[in-house]
Write a protein that holds these residues in place. Sequence first.
Motif, PDB file in Angstrom:
ATOM      1  N   UNK A  26       0.833  -1.199   0.000  1.00 41.49           N
ATOM      2  CA  UNK A  26       0.000   0.000   0.000  1.00 41.49           C
ATOM      3  C   UNK A  26       0.870   1.253   0.000  1.00 41.49           C
ATOM      4  N   UNK A  27       1.922   1.262   0.814  1.00 46.10           N
ATOM      5  CA  UNK A  27       2.816   2.422   0.851  1.00 46.10           C
ATOM      6  C   UNK A  27       3.477   2.628  -0.506  1.00 46.10           C
ATOM      7  N   UNK A  28       3.878   1.530  -1.149  1.00 44.57           N
ATOM      8  CA  UNK A  28       4.439   1.648  -2.494  1.00 44.57           C
ATOM      9  C   UNK A  28       3.443   2.244  -3.468  1.00 44.57           C
ATOM     10  N   UNK A  29       2.193   1.758  -3.421  1.00 45.35           N
ATOM     11  CA  UNK A  29       1.148   2.304  -4.287  1.00 45.35           C
ATOM     12  C   UNK A  29       0.889   3.780  -3.985  1.00 45.35           C
ATOM     13  N   UNK A  30       0.966   4.145  -2.704  1.00 55.51           N
ATOM     14  CA  UNK A  30       0.708   5.529  -2.311  1.00 55.51           C
ATOM     15  C   UNK A  30       1.769   6.474  -2.875  1.00 55.51           C
ATOM     16  N   UNK A  70      10.081  -5.327  -2.696  1.00 55.87           N
ATOM     17  CA  UNK A  70       9.912  -4.890  -4.084  1.00 55.87           C
ATOM     18  C   UNK A  70       9.486  -3.430  -4.185  1.00 55.87           C
ATOM     19  N   UNK A  71       8.974  -2.873  -3.081  1.00 55.35           N
ATOM     20  CA  UNK A  71       8.548  -1.471  -3.117  1.00 55.35           C
ATOM     21  C   UNK A  71       9.749  -0.518  -3.163  1.00 55.35           C
ATOM     22  N   UNK A  72      10.917  -0.998  -2.807  1.00 55.42           N
ATOM     23  CA  UNK A  72      12.100  -0.144  -2.873  1.00 55.42           C
ATOM     24  C   UNK A  72      12.411   0.274  -4.311  1.00 55.42           C
ATOM     25  N   UNK A  73      12.530  -0.650  -5.267  1.00 52.95           N
ATOM     26  CA  UNK A  73      12.743  -0.203  -6.652  1.00 52.95           C
ATOM     27  C   UNK A  73      11.534   0.488  -7.257  1.00 52.95           C
ATOM     28  N   UNK A  74      10.323   0.062  -6.860  1.00 52.16           N
ATOM     29  CA  UNK A  74       9.110   0.709  -7.403  1.00 52.16           C
ATOM     30  C   UNK A  74       9.059   2.179  -7.021  1.00 52.16           C
ATOM     31  N   UNK A 132      15.798   3.650   0.241  1.00 50.50           N
ATOM     32  CA  UNK A 132      15.108   3.907  -1.027  1.00 50.50           C
ATOM     33  C   UNK A 132      14.637   5.356  -1.083  1.00 50.50           C
ATOM     34  N   UNK A 133      13.338   5.578  -1.120  1.00 48.85           N
ATOM     35  CA  UNK A 133      12.792   6.895  -1.438  1.00 48.85           C
ATOM     36  C   UNK A 133      13.101   7.984  -0.413  1.00 48.85           C
TER      37      UNK A 133
END
Length: 309
Positions: free
Chosen positions: A139-143, A177-181, A211-212
């Motif tokens: 969810x955090x990645x999508x956000x 996987x949210x790190x590269x996304x 990451x971000x």
Amino acid sequence: MNWISNYVRPKINSLFSRREVPENLWTKCPECGTMIFHRELTDNLNVCPNCGHHMQISPRDRFRALFDGGIFTEVKVPEPIVDPLHFRDQKKYPDRLKAAQKSTGEKEAMLVAEGEMGRTPIVAAAQDFSFMAGSMGMYVGNAIIAAAERAVELGRPLVLFSAAGGARMQEGILSLMQMPRTTVAVEMVKEAGLPYIVVLTHPTTGGVTASYAMLGDVQIAEPNALICFAGPRVIEQTIREKLPEGFQRAEYLLDHGMLDRVTPRKDLKDELTAIIRLLMSQPQAVKAELPAPAADAEIEPLHATGTTS
């Protein structure tokens, strides 16, 4: 006897009975121990008025202080599949999510909004540490992707407030996987020529730091925020050495070139506005108050002018 039983005795009991006092009226500062009344703490944005210690603040309260008039519009975030790995430790993952939603009143660990800050349009995203330690899941990645896409669509800068314990273990590799996304999402904002500013709050650790959270054009931190990948306790146990005083805190990282600014929470709005308008080649925001009218000032009546036939 009825008069005494029905009126006098209940009146006496009410005078001497213990009154219920609402809980959470006072908060003890974890740094200096000062007891702070809840209204004073709220007015001071959860910063101790005695020692300046910055306590955690929810994304909604942060946005109310950040956006002009406390007005903002939430950006819709696509919802991922819940519990794709069917993870279970002491509790089932869906049960942990429901408990976090009940305690915080939020859907997930990140809130995305758009609005004006100092008359400067922005898109902002903020993590909620009280929601499962602000851990980064799908969810955090999508956000973050939704925030980046909205910023590019509107041509606005993106401001992100990080507060997380790292990746969410209940989602395993899907969390990592949210790190590269999110990195790709940040690059999308930068390729559009829009500023990406990160405000690191206490604590920002683990995969979020990797990451971000460390990719901003400008890196700002709140005072004494812990910012690291592995925490100081883990490092001390690994290398078997005592770390320097203030190691991995915001001021230490500023002295060693990892940050651009360390700014108190109450000054963040003005500083972010000034930085964004500078990066966007806009004139600096003008802040002024109109002088009060003189006490003896006379208002001249307006006379209608015209011709009569």
